[in-house]
Structure formats: C-alpha cells, structure tokens
Design a protein around this motif. Structure first.
Motif, PDB file in Angstrom:
ATOM      1  N   ARG A  27       0.847  -1.196   0.000  1.00 24.82           N
ATOM      2  CA  ARG A  27       0.000   0.000   0.000  1.00 24.82           C
ATOM      3  C   ARG A  27       0.883   1.246   0.000  1.00 24.82           C
ATOM      4  O   ARG A  27       2.088   1.173   0.246  1.00 24.82           O
ATOM      5  N   ASP A  60      -5.167   1.797  -4.184  1.00 20.32           N
ATOM      6  CA  ASP A  60      -6.553   1.775  -4.660  1.00 20.32           C
ATOM      7  C   ASP A  60      -7.235   3.119  -4.433  1.00 20.32           C
ATOM      8  O   ASP A  60      -8.453   3.219  -4.404  1.00 20.32           O
ATOM      9  N   GLU A  61      -6.402   4.158  -4.249  1.00 21.22           N
ATOM     10  CA  GLU A  61      -6.912   5.513  -4.066  1.00 21.22           C
ATOM     11  C   GLU A  61      -5.962   6.484  -4.740  1.00 21.22           C
ATOM     12  O   GLU A  61      -4.797   6.156  -4.975  1.00 21.22           O
ATOM     13  N   VAL A  83      -4.761  -0.009  -8.547  1.00 24.26           N
ATOM     14  CA  VAL A  83      -5.636  -1.173  -8.641  1.00 24.26           C
ATOM     15  C   VAL A  83      -7.042  -0.723  -8.243  1.00 24.26           C
ATOM     16  O   VAL A  83      -7.205   0.085  -7.334  1.00 24.26           O
ATOM     17  N   SER A  84      -8.051  -1.213  -8.942  1.00 28.17           N
ATOM     18  CA  SER A  84      -9.418  -0.821  -8.615  1.00 28.17           C
ATOM     19  C   SER A  84      -9.917  -1.623  -7.424  1.00 28.17           C
ATOM     20  O   SER A  84      -9.590  -2.811  -7.277  1.00 28.17           O
ATOM     21  N   ARG A  85     -10.702  -0.986  -6.578  1.00 27.10           N
ATOM     22  CA  ARG A  85     -11.213  -1.681  -5.397  1.00 27.10           C
ATOM     23  C   ARG A  85     -12.137  -2.830  -5.793  1.00 27.10           C
ATOM     24  O   ARG A  85     -12.118  -3.899  -5.170  1.00 27.10           O
ATOM     25  N   ARG A  88      -9.956  -5.715  -7.459  1.00 29.27           N
ATOM     26  CA  ARG A  88      -9.107  -6.493  -6.574  1.00 29.27           C
ATOM     27  C   ARG A  88      -9.905  -7.582  -5.865  1.00 29.27           C
ATOM     28  O   ARG A  88      -9.377  -8.665  -5.589  1.00 29.27           O
ATOM     29  N   SER A 109      -1.400  -7.622  -9.290  1.00 28.42           N
ATOM     30  CA  SER A 109      -1.463  -6.623 -10.356  1.00 28.42           C
ATOM     31  C   SER A 109      -0.536  -7.034 -11.488  1.00 28.42           C
ATOM     32  O   SER A 109       0.693  -7.055 -11.305  1.00 28.42           O
TER      33      SER A 109
END
Length: 418
Positions: A27, A60-61, A83-85, A88, A109
C-alpha cells in the motif's frame, strides 16, 4: 490526521559503496499516519540512507502530489501502481477458487508484475525488500532468495486463525482457510535471506512452523518529536481510543468494550465520556454513538489534541498482532494507557508501571473508576510511559538491524546472489 513529517528526509550515509535496493510495498507508504504506513514509510526512509532505492507500491486511491514528492526525494525511482477496489475483490475470489489465498489476489497486479520484471532486468540489486506477505509473490521463484529481506511485520496467518476462533459458521471456515493458505505463503518466505517480524512473540510463532528460516525481530518506533507531552494543557476529556475504524481488530475490540465494559464504568462514574477517534468508521462503529457517554468523532486532522486532553487512553483489543502504534503514540504523549494484554504483548514494558494491562470487564471498570479522579497516578503512568518509549522505540535504533540485513552480514543463503 496530520503527521508533520514531510520534511523529515534523512541524510545518506557516506561510508562505503551505495547499495542498490528494491522495495515493494502493498500500500502507499505515505503519509505515516496509520498502522502499516507508519512502519513502511520509516523503513523506506531508513533504507534510503543506505543506498539508491527503487520503490514500487500498489494503491486503490488517488496518490497525492505531496506523497510522490516526499517519496521521490527519498528514492531513485518511485512507481505507484493503481488497482481498482472492485477489481481487486474479483481477483481475490479468483485466487481463492484456484487454491491460493485471498491476500494474494487482493494484491495481485499484472502491471506491477511486469514492472518488477523490467526493473530486475535493468538493475543488479544488492537487496530486495518486501513489505508484508501481500507482495511476496512478485519476487518468490525468481532466484532472488539470497537477496530477499521479507518484512512480514506480523504473522498474518495467525491473525486469521484468531479471527476464526471468534467467528462461527461459514465465516469461521473462510477465516481458517485463509489462515492455512497465507501460512503456506509465509513458509515460502522462509527461503529468504531473512524474515523480519515486529516482535519476539511473532518471531517465535513463525519459527514454530518454519524452523530453518533466519528470523529477526525488529520493533516499531515512534516519532518522539511529533508525539510529545504538551505541558500545562488541562485534561478536558475522558477516555479516548484512536485508531483506524474499519480495521476488523479495532472494530471487534470497540464493540466488546462498549457492550461489556462501558456500562460498568458508567455505573461507577456516571459522568464518564468516551471519544472514538479515527478514519473510516464502519456502520458497526457509528452505531456505538447511541450508547450514553460515547461519541464517535471519526477522522480528525490531528489526533494529538484528543490524546492530550484524555484522562485515559484505552486500547481494548482482545485480538491483536505485533506492535500497536496507537499504544506507542499515546505513551509518547505521556498519557496514562489502559489496554488489553494482547495490545501490549509486543512491548517489553512493565505492566502497572509503564501502562496498565486489563482483561476482564470488572477489572476494566474498577481501574478506570480509580484513575478517573486520581491525577497523581495518571501523571506517574504518563511519565513512565514517555520514558519507556524514549529508551526503547526510537526509529533510528529500532531499524538499525536492517543495516546488517541489507549488507548481508546477517541471514541465510548468502553464498550466491541468485
């Protein structure tokens, strides 16, 4: 919550040749204002003193410009891989259906996998550092084990087993399955130069199922300049909890405390108040505001005023792994801390002197009631707490063990470079 750390860029060490270091993080490692970001940021900053760092992480943000600027000043290359929430969780389900863990799917990913392959082809890294089990799959099987330092922080598989013990039905079965599959991944990490965990307790759990691994315990630190007592400020609050309010262990602990303990405290101290401070309060936490005396504050720009105003900082976590940053920060602020034994397990403090370890609801209510109007005892606890973190949890001291791990002076499989 603000951090005040934007300008805290370390000076590089000048002695000896500069290392080439690849760091993978699951993250965004900045700002250092919650659990995993705190350790990962300080680890990146520390390793940047040892050599040239290439850093890649998933997000993811949206990543703030300030984040990229700060990390760019530390590292030679920085790559934020989105990465899209929703996507994922699709990958997590696919991973589970194919015999792997949800964890591996959540942090999968193809873009990051391609990037890592390209970087490994361009640079002969002296060390590869993986932060958390979620990014291990990107480097395992590439012949990098002799250069790999896996900072797992906690034994995540044990966390899932603990969750299973507090759940029932299909949820408990899913948690046990995830625990078994994550443990398989953790065992594979045992081939690395070293596996790093945040406490001796976690390290011993790991050694029990991977006895041949080189395992090091490297504790968390705390920013003692940012989190420090403010003299002359009156305690205007009551009990305070500060932490991430969508993290399962925090939610379970708060629900238990508000259901089992808080009514007993209010019987003894009818005027008692409890502020719950932190990001992303889930519905279960928001509902706690209906309990008399409890206020769900939610996210704040700076947590320190709430800690400073607190009579007692409470950390009621029946399930906890590793070092709790929320405990270290409150202790650094010189606050009286009352916590479940599990929340203090990773600390070498003296219970009753540096912080209070409390288990049963009746003991919680008696202790909080006794401390409520006992300013002298709270002050003594706070002073001892500050002294403990000053002596044991300076970041530069805690992370110093990584110097030998990166240099290859400690670890296994050191004969070849993969």
């Amino acid at each position: 919550m603000t951090t005040g750390l934007t300008s805290m860029i370390p000076e590089p060490q000048s002695a000896g040749p500069r290392k080439r270091i690849l760091i993978l993080v699951h993250r965004v490692p900045y700002p250092p204002d919650k659990g995993d970001r705190i350790r990962s940021y300080h680890l990146v900053a520390h390793l940047a003193r040892l050599g040239e760092v290439d850093l890649a992480f998933l997000t993811d943000e949206p990543v703030e410009a300030e984040t990229l600027e700060v990390l760019g000043r530390l590292c030679r290359r920085v790559e934020a891989v989105p990465v899209s929430r929703f996507g994922r969780w699709i990958r997590a389900a696919w991973s589970l259906a194919n015999g792997r863990s949800l964890t591996e799917g959540l942090f999968e990913s193809p873009t990051l996998r391609t990037l890592i392959g390209r970087w490994l082809g361009e640079a002969d890294y002296d060390a590869v550092v993986c932060y958390s089990s979620g990014v291990l799959s990107y480097v395992l099987g590439r012949g990098l084990e002799s250069r790999l330092v896996a900072d797992l922080v906690d034994v995540d598989s044990q966390k899932w087993f603990d969750y299973a013990g507090r759940a029932s039905g299909p949820k408990a079965a899913l948690f046990r399955l995830e625990g078994r599959r994550v443990r398989t991944l953790e065992r594979e990490a045992g081939r690395a130069r070293a596996v790093v965990l945040a406490t001796n307790t976690e390290a011993e759990i790991y050694r029990n199922f991977c006895p041949d691994a080189c395992v090091e315990a490297v504790s968390n630190g705390v920013d003692l300049d940012y989190f420090q007592p403010v003299l002359g400020v009156e305690e205007t609050g009551g009990c305070v909890f500060a932490g991430q309010l969508d993290y399962r262990a925090n939610v379970l602990g708060l629900e238990w405390f508000c259901r089992e303990v808080w009514p007993l405290i209010r019987e003894r101290v009818p005027s008692a108040t409890f502020d719950i401070v932190g990001r992303k309060p889930v519905a279960a936490v928001q509902r706690l505001s209906a309990v008399p005396g409890i206020r769900v504050v939610g996210p704040v720009p700076d947590v320190r005023p709430y800690l400073q105003a607190a009579r007692i900082v409470v950390v009621p976590l029946p399930v906890a792994r590793g070092v709790q940053n929320k405990v270290l920060e409150a202790m650094a602020m010189g606050r009286a801390v009352a916590a479940s034994p599990a929340a203090l397990e990773g600390l070498a403090l003296v219970p009753g002197r540096d912080a209070l370890a409390i288990d049963e609801p009746d003991d919680w209510s008696r202790t909080i009631a006794r401390l409520w109007d006992d300013t002298q005892t709270r002050t003594e606890l706070g002073r001892s707490a500050r002294r403990y973190v000053e002596q044991n949890h300076r970041w530069e001291t805690c992370l110093g063990r990584f110097d030998d791990l990166i240099d290859g002076k400690v670890g296994r499989l050191l004969g070849s470079q993969g």
